[in-house]
Design a protein around this motif. Structure first.
Motif, PDB file in Angstrom:
ATOM      1  N   GLY A   1       0.824  -1.200   0.000  1.00  0.00           N
ATOM      2  CA  GLY A   1       0.000   0.000   0.000  1.00  0.00           C
ATOM      3  C   GLY A   1       0.856   1.247   0.000  1.00  0.00           C
ATOM      4  N   LEU A   2       0.291   2.321  -0.475  1.00  0.00           N
ATOM      5  CA  LEU A   2       0.945   3.621  -0.468  1.00  0.00           C
ATOM      6  C   LEU A   2       0.384   4.403   0.707  1.00  0.00           C
ATOM      7  CD1 LEU A   2       2.747   5.736  -1.978  1.00  0.00           C
ATOM      8  CD2 LEU A   2       0.652   6.441  -3.125  1.00  0.00           C
ATOM      9  N   PHE A   3       1.248   4.847   1.604  1.00  0.00           N
ATOM     10  CA  PHE A   3       0.841   5.560   2.808  1.00  0.00           C
ATOM     11  C   PHE A   3       1.178   7.037   2.652  1.00  0.00           C
ATOM     12  CE2 PHE A   3       1.309   1.223   4.094  1.00  0.00           C
ATOM     13  CZ  PHE A   3       0.309   1.026   5.030  1.00  0.00           C
ATOM     14  N   LEU A   4       0.195   7.911   2.900  1.00  0.00           N
ATOM     15  CA  LEU A   4       0.376   9.355   2.759  1.00  0.00           C
ATOM     16  C   LEU A   4       0.172  10.043   4.100  1.00  0.00           C
ATOM     17  CD1 LEU A   4      -1.624  10.041  -0.519  1.00  0.00           C
ATOM     18  CD2 LEU A   4       0.848   9.957  -0.255  1.00  0.00           C
ATOM     19  N   PHE A   5       1.030  11.039   4.364  1.00  0.00           N
ATOM     20  CA  PHE A   5       0.974  11.813   5.592  1.00  0.00           C
ATOM     21  C   PHE A   5       1.039  13.292   5.229  1.00  0.00           C
ATOM     22  CE2 PHE A   5       2.856   7.750   6.456  1.00  0.00           C
ATOM     23  CZ  PHE A   5       2.234   7.337   7.620  1.00  0.00           C
ATOM     24  N   CYS A   6       0.236  14.116   5.901  1.00  0.00           N
ATOM     25  CA  CYS A   6       0.134  15.541   5.601  1.00  0.00           C
ATOM     26  C   CYS A   6       0.775  16.351   6.725  1.00  0.00           C
ATOM     27  CB  CYS A   6      -1.339  15.913   5.468  1.00  0.00           C
ATOM     28  SG  CYS A   6      -1.604  17.626   5.005  1.00  0.00           S
ATOM     29  N   GLY A   7       1.478  17.420   6.353  1.00  0.00           N
ATOM     30  CA  GLY A   7       2.109  18.307   7.323  1.00  0.00           C
ATOM     31  C   GLY A   7       1.120  19.263   7.952  1.00  0.00           C
ATOM     32  N   LYS A   8       1.603  20.004   8.957  1.00  0.00           N
ATOM     33  CA  LYS A   8       0.739  20.927   9.693  1.00  0.00           C
ATOM     34  C   LYS A   8       0.223  22.046   8.800  1.00  0.00           C
ATOM     35  CE  LYS A   8       0.576  23.676  13.882  1.00  0.00           C
ATOM     36  NZ  LYS A   8       1.311  24.121  15.062  1.00  0.00           N
ATOM     37  N   SER A   9       1.058  22.526   7.885  1.00  0.00           N
ATOM     38  CA  SER A   9       0.642  23.626   7.010  1.00  0.00           C
ATOM     39  C   SER A   9      -0.252  23.143   5.870  1.00  0.00           C
ATOM     40  CB  SER A   9       1.872  24.315   6.423  1.00  0.00           C
ATOM     41  OG  SER A   9       2.574  23.418   5.582  1.00  0.00           O
ATOM     42  N   ARG A  10      -0.396  21.833   5.741  1.00  0.00           N
ATOM     43  CA  ARG A  10      -1.199  21.187   4.687  1.00  0.00           C
ATOM     44  C   ARG A  10      -0.702  21.516   3.285  1.00  0.00           C
ATOM     45  NH1 ARG A  10      -4.668  18.640   7.793  1.00  0.00           N
ATOM     46  NH2 ARG A  10      -5.896  19.710   9.357  1.00  0.00           N
ATOM     47  N   LYS A  11       0.591  21.850   3.193  1.00  0.00           N
ATOM     48  CA  LYS A  11       1.212  22.110   1.898  1.00  0.00           C
ATOM     49  C   LYS A  11       2.184  21.001   1.510  1.00  0.00           C
ATOM     50  CE  LYS A  11       0.969  27.105   2.248  1.00  0.00           C
ATOM     51  NZ  LYS A  11       1.733  28.353   2.254  1.00  0.00           N
ATOM     52  N   LEU A  12       2.566  20.174   2.466  1.00  0.00           N
ATOM     53  CA  LEU A  12       3.532  19.109   2.220  1.00  0.00           C
ATOM     54  C   LEU A  12       2.911  17.747   2.461  1.00  0.00           C
ATOM     55  CD1 LEU A  12       6.647  20.535   4.090  1.00  0.00           C
ATOM     56  CD2 LEU A  12       6.268  20.496   1.635  1.00  0.00           C
ATOM     57  N   LEU A  13       3.302  16.793   1.649  1.00  0.00           N
ATOM     58  CA  LEU A  13       2.918  15.394   1.827  1.00  0.00           C
ATOM     59  C   LEU A  13       4.179  14.554   1.882  1.00  0.00           C
ATOM     60  CD1 LEU A  13       0.001  14.811  -0.693  1.00  0.00           C
ATOM     61  CD2 LEU A  13      -0.153  14.839   1.783  1.00  0.00           C
ATOM     62  N   LYS A  14       4.165  13.547   2.729  1.00  0.00           N
ATOM     63  CA  LYS A  14       5.204  12.530   2.729  1.00  0.00           C
ATOM     64  C   LYS A  14       4.530  11.209   2.438  1.00  0.00           C
ATOM     65  CE  LYS A  14       9.136  13.923   5.401  1.00  0.00           C
ATOM     66  NZ  LYS A  14      10.052  13.571   6.483  1.00  0.00           N
ATOM     67  N   ALA A  15       5.216  10.380   1.698  1.00  0.00           N
ATOM     68  CA  ALA A  15       4.653   9.088   1.322  1.00  0.00           C
ATOM     69  C   ALA A  15       5.708   8.017   1.445  1.00  0.00           C
ATOM     70  CB  ALA A  15       4.139   9.146  -0.105  1.00  0.00           C
ATOM     71  N   PHE A  16       5.269   6.793   1.719  1.00  0.00           N
ATOM     72  CA  PHE A  16       6.178   5.650   1.617  1.00  0.00           C
ATOM     73  C   PHE A  16       5.436   4.466   1.029  1.00  0.00           C
ATOM     74  CE2 PHE A  16       4.677   4.928   6.002  1.00  0.00           C
ATOM     75  CZ  PHE A  16       4.414   3.571   5.984  1.00  0.00           C
ATOM     76  N   TYR A  17       6.210   3.607   0.409  1.00  0.00           N
ATOM     77  CA  TYR A  17       5.687   2.443  -0.297  1.00  0.00           C
ATOM     78  C   TYR A  17       6.720   1.331  -0.193  1.00  0.00           C
ATOM     79  CZ  TYR A  17       4.286  -0.468  -4.262  1.00  0.00           C
ATOM     80  OH  TYR A  17       3.920  -1.522  -5.051  1.00  0.00           O
ATOM     81  N   TRP A  18       6.315   0.143   0.207  1.00  0.00           N
ATOM     82  CA  TRP A  18       7.201  -1.009   0.315  1.00  0.00           C
ATOM     83  C   TRP A  18       7.168  -1.762  -1.022  1.00  0.00           C
ATOM     84  CZ3 TRP A  18      10.994  -2.919   3.063  1.00  0.00           C
ATOM     85  CH2 TRP A  18      11.301  -4.269   2.964  1.00  0.00           C
ATOM     86  N   ASP A  19       8.334  -1.922  -1.663  1.00  0.00           N
ATOM     87  CA  ASP A  19       8.369  -2.608  -2.945  1.00  0.00           C
ATOM     88  C   ASP A  19       9.178  -3.908  -2.897  1.00  0.00           C
ATOM     89  OD1 ASP A  19      10.948  -1.670  -2.819  1.00  0.00           O
ATOM     90  OD2 ASP A  19      10.932  -0.746  -4.787  1.00  0.00           O
ATOM     91  N   ARG A  20       9.199  -4.558  -1.749  1.00  0.00           N
ATOM     92  CA  ARG A  20       9.881  -5.836  -1.495  1.00  0.00           C
ATOM     93  C   ARG A  20      11.402  -5.707  -1.425  1.00  0.00           C
ATOM     94  NH1 ARG A  20       7.284  -9.780  -5.624  1.00  0.00           N
ATOM     95  NH2 ARG A  20       6.305  -7.958  -6.505  1.00  0.00           N
ATOM     96  N   ASN A  21      11.966  -4.556  -1.766  1.00  0.00           N
ATOM     97  CA  ASN A  21      13.411  -4.321  -1.651  1.00  0.00           C
ATOM     98  C   ASN A  21      13.708  -3.205  -0.662  1.00  0.00           C
ATOM     99  OD1 ASN A  21      14.202  -6.234  -3.539  1.00  0.00           O
ATOM    100  ND2 ASN A  21      13.876  -4.817  -5.217  1.00  0.00           N
ATOM    101  N   GLY A  22      12.720  -2.458  -0.298  1.00  0.00           N
ATOM    102  CA  GLY A  22      12.885  -1.336   0.624  1.00  0.00           C
ATOM    103  C   GLY A  22      11.786  -0.328   0.409  1.00  0.00           C
ATOM    104  N   PHE A  23      11.884   0.738   1.181  1.00  0.00           N
ATOM    105  CA  PHE A  23      10.871   1.804   1.099  1.00  0.00           C
ATOM    106  C   PHE A  23      11.310   2.825   0.082  1.00  0.00           C
ATOM    107  CE2 PHE A  23      10.049   0.161   5.364  1.00  0.00           C
ATOM    108  CZ  PHE A  23       8.694  -0.046   5.275  1.00  0.00           C
TER     109      PHE A  23
END
Length: 64
Positions: free
Chosen positions: A42-64
């Motif tokens: 799955g693709l996981f999304l996280f939003c910053g306090k200012s709601r202008k930035l997103l961070k995401a991570f995804y596991w592809d069997r070799n790493g994030f």
């Protein structure tokens, strides 16, 4: 490398997230706060306090 996200589930963390967190902190948050397995395809999304930035991570069997 091109990743096909057409069949990938997207999980969005509600609320704000501290953008200083790296992959280890975000995976821990996915496990504890969201109750999800970060090693699922799955693709996981996280939003910053200012709601202008997103961070995401995804596991592809070799790493994030």
């Amino acid at each position: 490398m091109k990743i096909d996200f057409s069949s990938t589930k997207i999980y969005i963390r509600p609320g704000t997230t501290d953008m200083r967190k790296a992959v280890n902190g975000l995976t821990s948050m996915a496990e504890t706060a969201m109750g999800m397995n970060p090693f699922s395809s799955g693709l996981f999304l996280f939003c910053g306090k200012s709601r202008k930035l997103l961070k995401a991570f995804y596991w592809d069997r070799n790493g994030f």
